[in-house]
Design a protein around this motif. Structure first.
Motif, mmCIF file in Angstrom:
data_model
loop_
_atom_site.group_PDB
_atom_site.id
_atom_site.type_symbol
_atom_site.label_atom_id
_atom_site.label_comp_id
_atom_site.label_asym_id
_atom_site.label_seq_id
_atom_site.Cartn_x
_atom_site.Cartn_y
_atom_site.Cartn_z
ATOM 1 N N TYR A 93 0.753 -1.052 0.054
ATOM 2 C CA TYR A 93 0.186 -0.251 0.118
ATOM 3 C C TYR A 93 0.779 1.180 0.100
ATOM 4 C CZ TYR A 93 -4.221 -2.601 1.182
ATOM 5 O OH TYR A 93 -5.322 -3.487 1.360
ATOM 6 N N ASN A 94 0.741 2.244 -0.919
ATOM 7 C CA ASN A 94 1.500 3.442 -0.942
ATOM 8 C C ASN A 94 0.605 4.327 -1.165
ATOM 9 O OD1 ASN A 94 3.408 5.427 -1.414
ATOM 10 N ND2 ASN A 94 3.941 4.820 -3.391
ATOM 11 N N LEU A 95 0.376 5.254 -0.042
ATOM 12 C CA LEU A 95 -0.678 6.228 0.308
ATOM 13 C C LEU A 95 0.101 7.493 -0.221
ATOM 14 C CD1 LEU A 95 -2.825 4.810 3.152
ATOM 15 C CD2 LEU A 95 -3.007 4.467 0.709
ATOM 16 N N GLU A 96 -0.299 8.437 -1.137
ATOM 17 C CA GLU A 96 0.259 9.499 -1.574
ATOM 18 C C GLU A 96 -0.691 10.072 -2.276
ATOM 19 O OE1 GLU A 96 4.393 8.986 -2.779
ATOM 20 O OE2 GLU A 96 3.558 8.028 -4.630
ATOM 21 N N LEU A 97 -0.483 11.418 -2.798
ATOM 22 C CA LEU A 97 -1.217 12.053 -4.044
ATOM 23 C C LEU A 97 -1.083 11.410 -5.162
ATOM 24 C CD1 LEU A 97 -0.877 15.844 -3.002
ATOM 25 C CD2 LEU A 97 -2.685 14.329 -2.256
#
Length: 112
Positions: free
Chosen positions: A82-86
């Motif tokens: 999971y990579n949460l960024e804009l």
């Protein structure tokens, strides 16, 4: 985000000065990351302040705005993250420093 055999060596480190980022692996796979504190007054990380961590596969980390980071790295064949960024972070807010060019250095994570 699916990554394939990344190994334990790196010579670049990146930061995002407009957003935080959260990372965590799936399926309980551990991984490695090197980080340096944010200092938005200079364009390169402080070599003396870089620290490396093994992240267990059952937790997430949050990188504060401007945190220098190299990773995720791992020796598994494939790891899903999971990579949460804009959605456009790596296009409009991606600053990388190359230690091979600046210091003739490459780093390797030592697994203890």
């Amino acid at each position: 985000m699916r990554l394939h055999l990344r190994g334990r060596r790196f010579h670049t480190i990146t930061r995002h000065v407009q957003c935080t980022q959260c990372l965590g692996s799936l399926e309980g796979k551990d991984w490695l990351i090197a980080v340096g504190p944010p200092n938005n007054n200079i364009d390169q990380p402080s070599l003396e302040d870089i620290a490396a961590f093994r992240i267990p596969g059952n937790c997430f980390i949050k990188l504060e705005v401007g945190t220098w980071h190299a990773g995720p790295y791992f020796e598994h064949e494939v790891v899903d993250f999971y990579n949460l960024e804009l959605s456009d972070t790596n296009v409009v807010d991606h600053f990388t420093h190359n230690f091979l060019n600046s210091h003739s250095l490459e780093f390797e994570f030592e697994i203890l």
